[in-house]
Write a protein that holds these residues in place. Structure first.
Motif, mmCIF file in Angstrom:
data_model
loop_
_atom_site.group_PDB
_atom_site.id
_atom_site.type_symbol
_atom_site.label_atom_id
_atom_site.label_comp_id
_atom_site.label_asym_id
_atom_site.label_seq_id
_atom_site.Cartn_x
_atom_site.Cartn_y
_atom_site.Cartn_z
ATOM 1 N N PRO A 41 34.795 41.620 53.975
ATOM 2 C CA PRO A 41 36.180 41.809 53.533
ATOM 3 C C PRO A 41 36.711 40.634 52.719
ATOM 4 C CG PRO A 41 35.938 42.528 55.808
ATOM 5 C CD PRO A 41 34.622 41.898 55.423
ATOM 6 N N THR A 42 36.239 39.421 53.006
ATOM 7 C CA THR A 42 36.654 38.265 52.213
ATOM 8 C C THR A 42 36.302 38.461 50.747
ATOM 9 O OG1 THR A 42 36.341 36.806 54.107
ATOM 10 C CG2 THR A 42 36.406 35.769 51.942
ATOM 11 N N ASP A 43 35.161 39.088 50.476
ATOM 12 C CA ASP A 43 34.734 39.330 49.103
ATOM 13 C C ASP A 43 35.688 40.289 48.390
ATOM 14 O OD1 ASP A 43 32.606 37.977 50.247
ATOM 15 O OD2 ASP A 43 31.231 39.684 50.174
ATOM 16 N N THR A 44 36.081 41.351 49.094
ATOM 17 C CA THR A 44 36.958 42.337 48.461
ATOM 18 C C THR A 44 38.356 41.781 48.250
ATOM 19 O OG1 THR A 44 37.588 43.351 50.591
ATOM 20 C CG2 THR A 44 35.623 44.217 49.495
ATOM 21 N N VAL A 45 38.821 40.947 49.162
ATOM 22 C CA VAL A 45 40.136 40.316 49.015
ATOM 23 C C VAL A 45 40.161 39.410 47.780
ATOM 24 C CG1 VAL A 45 41.691 38.603 50.036
ATOM 25 C CG2 VAL A 45 40.779 40.457 51.446
ATOM 26 N N GLY A 46 39.101 38.610 47.607
ATOM 27 C CA GLY A 46 39.031 37.741 46.442
ATOM 28 C C GLY A 46 38.949 38.518 45.145
ATOM 29 N N ARG A 47 38.150 39.560 45.141
ATOM 30 C CA ARG A 47 38.006 40.382 43.922
ATOM 31 C C ARG A 47 39.318 41.046 43.542
ATOM 32 N NH1 ARG A 47 36.875 45.165 45.816
ATOM 33 N NH2 ARG A 47 39.004 45.655 45.125
ATOM 34 N N ALA A 48 40.087 41.460 44.559
ATOM 35 C CA ALA A 48 41.354 42.139 44.294
ATOM 36 C C ALA A 48 42.455 41.181 43.853
ATOM 37 C CB ALA A 48 41.804 42.903 45.543
ATOM 38 N N GLY A 49 42.196 39.874 43.940
ATOM 39 C CA GLY A 49 43.151 38.899 43.470
ATOM 40 C C GLY A 49 44.151 38.453 44.502
ATOM 41 N N GLN A 50 43.849 38.697 45.781
ATOM 42 C CA GLN A 50 44.778 38.312 46.837
ATOM 43 C C GLN A 50 44.586 36.866 47.277
ATOM 44 O OE1 GLN A 50 44.838 41.334 49.980
ATOM 45 N NE2 GLN A 50 44.118 42.821 48.496
ATOM 46 N N ARG A 51 43.618 36.172 46.688
ATOM 47 C CA ARG A 51 43.438 34.753 46.945
ATOM 48 C C ARG A 51 43.310 34.026 45.611
ATOM 49 N NH1 ARG A 51 39.489 34.470 52.305
ATOM 50 N NH2 ARG A 51 41.021 35.395 53.712
ATOM 51 N N ALA A 52 43.864 32.850 45.544
ATOM 52 C CA ALA A 52 43.895 32.113 44.286
ATOM 53 C C ALA A 52 42.498 31.689 43.853
ATOM 54 C CB ALA A 52 44.784 30.888 44.433
ATOM 55 N N ALA A 53 42.249 31.734 42.559
ATOM 56 C CA ALA A 53 40.949 31.335 42.018
ATOM 57 C C ALA A 53 40.908 29.852 41.670
ATOM 58 C CB ALA A 53 40.639 32.169 40.780
ATOM 59 N N GLY A 54 42.039 29.156 41.822
ATOM 60 C CA GLY A 54 42.074 27.729 41.497
ATOM 61 C C GLY A 54 41.971 27.508 39.998
ATOM 62 N N ASN A 55 41.350 26.408 39.615
ATOM 63 C CA ASN A 55 41.223 26.062 38.200
ATOM 64 C C ASN A 55 39.903 26.510 37.589
ATOM 65 O OD1 ASN A 55 43.745 24.736 38.183
ATOM 66 N ND2 ASN A 55 42.805 22.907 39.091
ATOM 67 N N HIS A 56 39.143 27.319 38.312
ATOM 68 C CA HIS A 56 37.833 27.741 37.824
ATOM 69 C C HIS A 56 37.966 28.784 36.709
ATOM 70 C CE1 HIS A 56 35.830 25.590 41.046
ATOM 71 N NE2 HIS A 56 36.659 26.136 41.908
ATOM 72 N N ARG A 57 36.968 28.789 35.850
ATOM 73 C CA ARG A 57 36.908 29.783 34.789
ATOM 74 C C ARG A 57 35.971 30.919 35.191
ATOM 75 N NH1 ARG A 57 36.282 26.150 29.236
ATOM 76 N NH2 ARG A 57 38.306 25.050 29.390
ATOM 77 N N PRO A 58 36.237 32.118 34.689
ATOM 78 C CA PRO A 58 35.343 33.231 35.004
ATOM 79 C C PRO A 58 33.978 33.042 34.339
ATOM 80 C CG PRO A 58 36.970 33.876 33.353
ATOM 81 C CD PRO A 58 37.364 32.506 33.833
ATOM 82 N N PRO A 59 32.973 33.771 34.827
ATOM 83 C CA PRO A 59 33.063 34.794 35.871
ATOM 84 C C PRO A 59 33.145 34.198 37.271
ATOM 85 C CG PRO A 59 30.786 34.554 35.171
ATOM 86 C CD PRO A 59 31.601 33.669 34.272
ATOM 87 N N PHE A 60 33.786 34.953 38.151
ATOM 88 C CA PHE A 60 33.902 34.565 39.542
ATOM 89 C C PHE A 60 32.879 35.360 40.355
ATOM 90 C CE2 PHE A 60 38.141 34.321 37.579
ATOM 91 C CZ PHE A 60 38.332 32.944 37.670
ATOM 92 N N VAL A 61 32.121 34.673 41.168
ATOM 93 C CA VAL A 61 31.055 35.304 41.953
ATOM 94 C C VAL A 61 31.435 35.267 43.424
ATOM 95 C CG1 VAL A 61 28.621 35.206 42.607
ATOM 96 C CG2 VAL A 61 29.309 34.660 40.258
ATOM 97 N N PRO A 62 31.544 36.434 44.067
ATOM 98 C CA PRO A 62 31.896 36.465 45.487
ATOM 99 C C PRO A 62 30.663 36.240 46.376
ATOM 100 C CG PRO A 62 32.357 38.580 44.372
ATOM 101 C CD PRO A 62 31.452 37.781 43.492
ATOM 102 N N GLY A 63 30.919 36.316 47.671
ATOM 103 C CA GLY A 63 29.832 36.314 48.639
ATOM 104 C C GLY A 63 29.752 35.058 49.473
ATOM 105 N N MET A 64 29.620 35.240 50.809
ATOM 106 C CA MET A 64 29.542 34.113 51.739
ATOM 107 C C MET A 64 28.286 34.129 52.599
ATOM 108 S SD MET A 64 33.505 33.536 52.958
ATOM 109 C CE MET A 64 33.115 31.857 53.505
#
Length: 310
Positions: A41-64
């Motif tokens: 679920p953490t992956d889907t929350v991040g993908r949906a934009g419910q957590r800040a991406a900080g100063n990083h540039r895309p692409p954003f890669v999920p997964g823990m």
């Protein structure tokens, strides 16, 4: 290397195969050729934009959660692992660094051997959820013989809480939908009660003074509070920390606090080998089907983990 990432937040359809530069392990790091990554679920929350991406540039890669084989060990890194060993790792995503990748350079303290007899897919289900469950119980600080209530017990994290709580000598009261009652018992719950808003009342019928503490995987939050005794603690997983009535404390946890607790991750490996904790796989999908995996997880009802293969 190939990874699964997204350039802009949104629905599952934003996930795509991306090409990234191969990482190189620095001192204190291990490079893993990852073959499997669990979907959380953490992956889907991040993908949906419910957590800040900080100063990083895309692409954003999920997964823990990742499992694979040691490819390289950074110069000066202290570890008992060797190139070629089958391993599992907990990953803290940051920008384009995430477990949905063919290659991962991670701290040596985040990597342990995979459980004997487990394949990459099975091993990938354990690190993040297992460590979250361990952190929840350690934070709760109950003693053998105490009674704990667990919501979301049929889920991956909740199931590990049930199993680890039993291993710690606790009496476990778990929630379950009618279809999941047998699953709850098979995980070791002493008492299985119907899930939902009425769970706390059912707990009080069994334990009139309330249980000693709780882990709220189902996000009942204040609706969970009546199940717990005066002055008790409820562990939450989405940051909820509002003051409770009767002196009850809501304590949020973040698994990143245990991301480098190598000894605790290695104990989880041993417990998997001993059958104390279960490696539950709901389904296996190739990395290209990551959008489908996210859709299925968000739809609910998944028991065990969906795992992507690389």
């Amino acid at each position: 290397m190939k990874a699964i990432g997204f350039h802009g937040t949104g629905g599952p359809e934003v996930l795509e195969v991306v090409d990234l530069e191969d990482p190189a392990p620095r001192e204190g790091e291990i490079l893993i050729r990852a073959h499997a990554a669990a979907v959380n679920p953490t992956d889907t929350v991040g993908r949906a934009g419910q957590r800040a991406a900080g100063n990083h540039r895309p692409p954003f890669v999920p997964g823990m959660d990742a499992a694979g084989v040691v490819r390289e060990i950074g110069s000066g890194t202290r570890t008992d692992l060797e190139v070629g060993d089958a391993v599992m790792a907990v990953v803290v995503p940051s920008g384009s660094h995430g477990a949905y990748s063919e290659l991962l350079a991670v701290p040596a303290d985040s990597v342990v051997s995979a459980p004997r007899g487990a394949d990459h897919v099975e091993a990938a289900t354990l690190p993040m959820n297992g460590l979250t469950a361990r952190l929840a119980l350690d934070t709760l600080g109950l003693s053998a013989g105490d009674v704990i209530a667990v919501t979301g017990a049929a889920g991956a994290m909740g199931g590990y809480v049930v199993q680890l709580a039993k291993a710690d000598g606790l009496t476990v009261v778990a929630d379950a939908a009618e279809k999941d009652e047998e699953l709850g018992r098979s995980l070791g719950a002493d008492v299985v009660l119907r899930r939902g808003d009425g769970f706390a009342d059912l707990v009080r019928e069994r334990y009139p003074d309330g249980v000693d503490g709780g882990v709220d995987g189902a996000l009942l939050l204040e609706r969970f509070a009546p199940a717990v005794r005066d002055g008790g603690t409820i562990i939450t997983i989405r940051g909820y920390d509002e003051p409770g009535e009767r002196g009850i404390t809501f304590r949020p946890i973040l698994v990143v606090d245990y991301a480098r607790e190598r000894e605790k991750l290695d104990i989880l490996r041993e417990q998997a080998e001993q059958g104390i904790v279960s490696l539950r796989v709901a389904d296996v999908l190739p990395k290209e089907q990551a959008p489908e995996a996210h859709r299925r997880l968000e739809a609910g009802g998944v028991r065990g983990r969906l795992v992507l293969t690389f």
